[in-house]
Structure formats: C-alpha cells, structure tokens
Design a protein around this motif. Structure first.
Motif, PDB file in Angstrom:
ATOM      1  N   ILE A 162       0.824  -1.212   0.000  1.00 28.00           N
ATOM      2  CA  ILE A 162       0.000   0.000   0.000  1.00 28.00           C
ATOM      3  C   ILE A 162       0.853   1.255   0.000  1.00 28.00           C
ATOM      4  O   ILE A 162       0.657   2.156  -0.833  1.00 28.00           O
ATOM      5  CB  ILE A 162      -0.939  -0.007   1.220  1.00 28.00           C
ATOM      6  CG1 ILE A 162      -1.890  -1.206   1.141  1.00 28.00           C
ATOM      7  CG2 ILE A 162      -1.732   1.291   1.283  1.00 28.00           C
ATOM      8  CD1 ILE A 162      -2.670  -1.444   2.431  1.00 28.00           C
ATOM      9  N   ILE A 163       1.801   1.362   0.923  1.00 30.61           N
ATOM     10  CA  ILE A 163       2.560   2.597   1.053  1.00 30.61           C
ATOM     11  C   ILE A 163       3.442   2.835  -0.172  1.00 30.61           C
ATOM     12  O   ILE A 163       3.614   3.974  -0.636  1.00 30.61           O
ATOM     13  CB  ILE A 163       3.405   2.592   2.356  1.00 30.61           C
ATOM     14  CG1 ILE A 163       4.051   3.945   2.586  1.00 30.61           C
ATOM     15  CG2 ILE A 163       4.433   1.475   2.349  1.00 30.61           C
ATOM     16  CD1 ILE A 163       3.065   5.086   2.766  1.00 30.61           C
ATOM     17  N   GLU A 164       3.999   1.763  -0.741  1.00 31.77           N
ATOM     18  CA  GLU A 164       4.814   1.912  -1.945  1.00 31.77           C
ATOM     19  C   GLU A 164       3.976   2.418  -3.125  1.00 31.77           C
ATOM     20  O   GLU A 164       4.424   3.261  -3.915  1.00 31.77           O
ATOM     21  CB  GLU A 164       5.480   0.586  -2.328  1.00 31.77           C
ATOM     22  CG  GLU A 164       6.431   0.037  -1.279  1.00 31.77           C
ATOM     23  CD  GLU A 164       5.756  -0.960  -0.344  1.00 31.77           C
ATOM     24  OE1 GLU A 164       6.396  -1.990  -0.044  1.00 31.77           O
ATOM     25  OE2 GLU A 164       4.596  -0.728   0.052  1.00 31.77           O
ATOM     26  N   ALA A 165       2.752   1.891  -3.259  1.00 31.48           N
ATOM     27  CA  ALA A 165       1.876   2.309  -4.353  1.00 31.48           C
ATOM     28  C   ALA A 165       1.546   3.796  -4.247  1.00 31.48           C
ATOM     29  O   ALA A 165       1.557   4.527  -5.249  1.00 31.48           O
ATOM     30  CB  ALA A 165       0.596   1.480  -4.345  1.00 31.48           C
ATOM     31  N   LEU A 166       1.257   4.270  -3.044  1.00 33.28           N
ATOM     32  CA  LEU A 166       0.949   5.686  -2.868  1.00 33.28           C
ATOM     33  C   LEU A 166       2.163   6.553  -3.187  1.00 33.28           C
ATOM     34  O   LEU A 166       2.038   7.614  -3.822  1.00 33.28           O
ATOM     35  CB  LEU A 166       0.488   5.940  -1.437  1.00 33.28           C
ATOM     36  CG  LEU A 166      -0.835   5.289  -1.010  1.00 33.28           C
ATOM     37  CD1 LEU A 166      -1.135   5.634   0.448  1.00 33.28           C
ATOM     38  CD2 LEU A 166      -1.988   5.702  -1.901  1.00 33.28           C
ATOM     39  N   ALA A 167       3.336   6.108  -2.747  1.00 29.48           N
ATOM     40  CA  ALA A 167       4.554   6.884  -3.005  1.00 29.48           C
ATOM     41  C   ALA A 167       4.859   6.949  -4.498  1.00 29.48           C
ATOM     42  O   ALA A 167       5.297   7.993  -5.001  1.00 29.48           O
ATOM     43  CB  ALA A 167       5.733   6.279  -2.243  1.00 29.48           C
ATOM     44  N   ARG A 168       4.637   5.848  -5.217  1.00 30.54           N
ATOM     45  CA  ARG A 168       4.832   5.871  -6.669  1.00 30.54           C
ATOM     46  C   ARG A 168       3.843   6.814  -7.337  1.00 30.54           C
ATOM     47  O   ARG A 168       4.194   7.517  -8.299  1.00 30.54           O
ATOM     48  CB  ARG A 168       4.692   4.456  -7.247  1.00 30.54           C
ATOM     49  CG  ARG A 168       5.863   3.534  -6.956  1.00 30.54           C
ATOM     50  CD  ARG A 168       5.846   2.304  -7.867  1.00 30.54           C
ATOM     51  NE  ARG A 168       4.633   1.520  -7.696  1.00 30.54           N
ATOM     52  CZ  ARG A 168       4.490   0.536  -6.799  1.00 30.54           C
ATOM     53  NH1 ARG A 168       5.494   0.260  -5.972  1.00 30.54           N
ATOM     54  NH2 ARG A 168       3.377  -0.151  -6.715  1.00 30.54           N
ATOM     55  N   LEU A 169       2.617   6.823  -6.857  1.00 29.21           N
ATOM     56  CA  LEU A 169       1.628   7.745  -7.400  1.00 29.21           C
ATOM     57  C   LEU A 169       2.090   9.190  -7.231  1.00 29.21           C
ATOM     58  O   LEU A 169       1.915  10.023  -8.128  1.00 29.21           O
ATOM     59  CB  LEU A 169       0.284   7.543  -6.700  1.00 29.21           C
ATOM     60  CG  LEU A 169      -0.844   8.503  -7.074  1.00 29.21           C
ATOM     61  CD1 LEU A 169      -1.174   8.407  -8.564  1.00 29.21           C
ATOM     62  CD2 LEU A 169      -2.085   8.212  -6.235  1.00 29.21           C
ATOM     63  N   GLY A 170       2.709   9.480  -6.093  1.00 28.14           N
ATOM     64  CA  GLY A 170       3.208  10.827  -5.840  1.00 28.14           C
ATOM     65  C   GLY A 170       4.345  11.244  -6.749  1.00 28.14           C
ATOM     66  O   GLY A 170       4.694  12.428  -6.802  1.00 28.14           O
ATOM     67  N   GLN A 171       4.944  10.294  -7.476  1.00 24.82           N
ATOM     68  CA  GLN A 171       6.002  10.608  -8.437  1.00 24.82           C
ATOM     69  C   GLN A 171       5.465  10.824  -9.847  1.00 24.82           C
ATOM     70  O   GLN A 171       6.188  11.318 -10.716  1.00 24.82           O
ATOM     71  CB  GLN A 171       7.035   9.473  -8.473  1.00 24.82           C
ATOM     72  CG  GLN A 171       7.861   9.328  -7.215  1.00 24.82           C
ATOM     73  CD  GLN A 171       8.882   8.198  -7.350  1.00 24.82           C
ATOM     74  OE1 GLN A 171       8.587   7.124  -7.875  1.00 24.82           O
ATOM     75  NE2 GLN A 171      10.096   8.455  -6.876  1.00 24.82           N
ATOM     76  N   ASP A 172       4.225  10.446 -10.084  1.00 25.46           N
ATOM     77  CA  ASP A 172       3.634  10.593 -11.415  1.00 25.46           C
ATOM     78  C   ASP A 172       3.591  12.075 -11.794  1.00 25.46           C
ATOM     79  O   ASP A 172       3.164  12.906 -10.989  1.00 25.46           O
ATOM     80  CB  ASP A 172       2.220  10.013 -11.411  1.00 25.46           C
ATOM     81  CG  ASP A 172       1.631   9.924 -12.802  1.00 25.46           C
ATOM     82  OD1 ASP A 172       1.503  10.975 -13.471  1.00 25.46           O
ATOM     83  OD2 ASP A 172       1.278   8.812 -13.229  1.00 25.46           O
TER      84      ASP A 172
ATOM     85  N   GLY B 268       2.526  17.075   1.598  1.00 24.80           N
ATOM     86  CA  GLY B 268       1.510  18.056   1.242  1.00 24.80           C
ATOM     87  C   GLY B 268       0.217  17.467   0.712  1.00 24.80           C
ATOM     88  O   GLY B 268      -0.742  18.200   0.475  1.00 24.80           O
ATOM     89  N   THR B 269       0.173  16.148   0.539  1.00 20.32           N
ATOM     90  CA  THR B 269      -1.025  15.507   0.002  1.00 20.32           C
ATOM     91  C   THR B 269      -2.089  15.349   1.087  1.00 20.32           C
ATOM     92  O   THR B 269      -1.776  15.041   2.236  1.00 20.32           O
ATOM     93  CB  THR B 269      -0.677  14.112  -0.562  1.00 20.32           C
ATOM     94  OG1 THR B 269       0.339  14.252  -1.559  1.00 20.32           O
ATOM     95  CG2 THR B 269      -1.897  13.448  -1.185  1.00 20.32           C
ATOM     96  N   GLU B 270      -3.340  15.526   0.715  1.00 23.03           N
ATOM     97  CA  GLU B 270      -4.463  15.214   1.599  1.00 23.03           C
ATOM     98  C   GLU B 270      -4.893  13.778   1.322  1.00 23.03           C
ATOM     99  O   GLU B 270      -5.101  13.396   0.171  1.00 23.03           O
ATOM    100  CB  GLU B 270      -5.638  16.160   1.342  1.00 23.03           C
ATOM    101  CG  GLU B 270      -6.864  15.850   2.178  1.00 23.03           C
ATOM    102  CD  GLU B 270      -8.064  16.706   1.815  1.00 23.03           C
ATOM    103  OE1 GLU B 270      -9.180  16.405   2.277  1.00 23.03           O
ATOM    104  OE2 GLU B 270      -7.886  17.671   1.037  1.00 23.03           O
ATOM    105  N   LEU B 271      -5.010  12.984   2.359  1.00 24.86           N
ATOM    106  CA  LEU B 271      -5.351  11.568   2.209  1.00 24.86           C
ATOM    107  C   LEU B 271      -6.568  11.231   3.063  1.00 24.86           C
ATOM    108  O   LEU B 271      -6.530  11.369   4.287  1.00 24.86           O
ATOM    109  CB  LEU B 271      -4.165  10.688   2.627  1.00 24.86           C
ATOM    110  CG  LEU B 271      -4.409   9.181   2.655  1.00 24.86           C
ATOM    111  CD1 LEU B 271      -4.725   8.639   1.260  1.00 24.86           C
ATOM    112  CD2 LEU B 271      -3.198   8.451   3.239  1.00 24.86           C
ATOM    113  N   GLU B 272      -7.615  10.793   2.399  1.00 28.49           N
ATOM    114  CA  GLU B 272      -8.803  10.296   3.099  1.00 28.49           C
ATOM    115  C   GLU B 272      -8.812   8.775   2.993  1.00 28.49           C
ATOM    116  O   GLU B 272      -8.845   8.234   1.895  1.00 28.49           O
ATOM    117  CB  GLU B 272     -10.077  10.860   2.479  1.00 28.49           C
ATOM    118  CG  GLU B 272     -11.358  10.337   3.118  1.00 28.49           C
ATOM    119  CD  GLU B 272     -12.600  10.934   2.471  1.00 28.49           C
ATOM    120  OE1 GLU B 272     -12.759  12.171   2.515  1.00 28.49           O
ATOM    121  OE2 GLU B 272     -13.400  10.170   1.883  1.00 28.49           O
ATOM    122  N   ILE B 273      -8.734   8.103   4.121  1.00 26.79           N
ATOM    123  CA  ILE B 273      -8.701   6.639   4.141  1.00 26.79           C
ATOM    124  C   ILE B 273     -10.098   6.119   4.449  1.00 26.79           C
ATOM    125  O   ILE B 273     -10.656   6.412   5.508  1.00 26.79           O
ATOM    126  CB  ILE B 273      -7.705   6.116   5.187  1.00 26.79           C
ATOM    127  CG1 ILE B 273      -6.306   6.652   4.881  1.00 26.79           C
ATOM    128  CG2 ILE B 273      -7.698   4.585   5.224  1.00 26.79           C
ATOM    129  CD1 ILE B 273      -5.339   6.508   6.032  1.00 26.79           C
TER     130      ILE B 273
END
Length: 262
Positions: free
Chosen positions: A152-162, A221-226
């Motif tokens: 999960i955390i790796e996927a979010l971090a990769r998204l932040g590099q897009d 700086g990202t807003e994350l709603e879980i």
C-alpha cells in the motif's frame, strides 16, 4: 454643426462603444482551450483528486456498492477544471490506472455561459467524454479480486512521483479505499505468531525513512482520506494499533491523513 449632425455623431459614438464592449467581452469571456486527451485547460496544471481502490483483498457486494458511492461522491464534489483519476492496487500488487480514466471535469451544460457556449452541446460532450467513461471505469473498478501481496505505502509513493500527480500539482487529494493490511518487503502486519503488533512491524519512523530514500518526498503536502474496509478478526487492530501506526507513518511523510468508514 447642425443639430442633426450632432445627433448622428452621438449615435456613432454609442454604436462604437457598444461594439467595443461586445468585442472586449467576447475576448475576455471566450471559452478557454482544452486538451482533447485530458479535457484539462491547456498550459495549466489543475488540482487533482485520485481515488485508489485496494483490490488486493476481496470485498462483499455491499462493500462494492459503498465503494461506488464513494467514487460518485468525489465526482460530484469536483470543481470545473479539476482533474479526477481512478486507480486500483491490483492482484499483482501494482497500481493501475483503471480504464486509463484521468480527466478534467469539463463542466456540465448547466455550468456554462449560454452566451458563449451551447449548453446542450456542452452537456453532450460532458456525457460522452467524462460521465460515460467514468461509468465504464467504475464497473471494472469495483470488481473484487485477491492478491498475495499488498504494498500500500509503496503504491501511494509511486503515485506521488507521477508527473500528473507530483508535488508541482496543486491541491493533491487521494481517497484510499483499503483494509490497510500492508504486506510487502517494507513491512507486513500479518504473522501474529511472531508476537504483538508492535513486535511484528518496524518503527513508523523507519518505514517513513525507507519510503523517502526510495521515492523521495513525493507525498508531502497531500491530503489523504482513508476509507477503511473492515476485515473479520482484524477490526480491533484496524481501528486501534494499526490506525495509529499508519497515522504516524503519514505524519512523518508530511501527509494530512484522516479516517472514515466505507
């Protein structure tokens, strides 16, 4: 100059003023140019919200319906020009852009100025290029799957590099629908025979350090709603130690995270 000449001159001045005002308004209020692939304004970086569905575990029909409602709620909250994307953490543990849906909201017919754009044509365009593709992506996105890993955390971090969602993008927002049961090389919540929750996972700071070393500060700086998907036999940890652990990881990464039920 006769009175008739003065009236004629006055009328010409009025006509010139009206024509000038109309020309100015047409220049200022004319529709902006849109990119045909993304429907986003050309040469602008719009705010971007993303819904990520963790499909590395199965969920029920009722949960699938609730996920669909979450997505439609995010769609309804979009401002005109805001970008909206759908992703899934799939059965291979990879983040996939569902049906390549990543579009800016072009605005419905009721949201445009009828003096400069035809509301019926705008609505037809909205339906064909935004609303209908979203419905197709939605149908695929909520199909449950199962997977051996859940990074999960790796996927979010990769998204932040897009490039479409990196730190140059304003007002980044992620809605993550997940049970938050991470299972990867970074850490795994499974293996209760190894001991208590604290004994099974590394310190939150260590996880944040690993993510920064690999992906940089991509999520800051990202807003994350879980949106938490409860799992049988896990719910006590999900709403207790696990939630606190994740919240500290996100705090360390500079993410504004909060939790809601699905």
């Amino acid at each position: 100059m006769s009175g008739r000449d003065l009236i004629g001159l006055f009328n010409l001045i009025i006509i010139a003023g009206v024509v000038g005002a109309i020309s100015y308004a047409a220049f200022v209020l004319k529709p902006a140019e849109y990119d045909s692939q993304t429907l986003c304004l050309v040469d602008e970086t719009p705010p971007h919200r993303v819904v990520v569905i963790d499909k590395t575990d199965l969920y029920s029909t009722a949960q699938a319906d609730a996920i669909g409602a979450v997505i439609l709620g995010e769609r309804n909250a979009l401002a005109v020009g805001e970008r909206f994307s759908l992703y899934e953490l799939n059965e291979s543990g990879e983040l996939r852009n569902t049906n390549r849906f990543s579009l800016c909201n072009p605005g419905a017919g009721e949201q445009v100025n009828p003096l400069y754009r035809n509301p019926e044509r705008v609505q037809a365009r909205y339906n064909a290029l935004f609303a209908e593709p979203l419905q197709r992506a939605l149908a695929d996105l909520v199909l449950p799957k199962d997977a051996p890993s859940s990074p999960i955390i790796e996927a979010l971090a990769r998204l932040g590099q897009d490039p479409a969602f990196d730190r140059t993008v304003p007002q980044r927002r992620i809605v993550l629908v997940s049970d938050m049961l991470q299972n990867s090389d970074v850490f795994s919540v499974y293996g209760r025979r190894r001991g208590s929750f604290e004994q099974r996972v590394p310190p939150a700071r260590a996880v944040a350090d690993i993510i920064r070393e690999t992906y940089g500060d991509s999520l800051r700086g990202t807003e994350l709603e879980i949106r938490l998907i409860p799992r049988e036999t896990w719910e006590a940890e999900q709403r207790g130690e696990l939630q606190a652990y994740w919240s500290e990881i996100f705090r360390q990464l500079g993410v504004r995270a909060y939790w809601l039920d699905i």
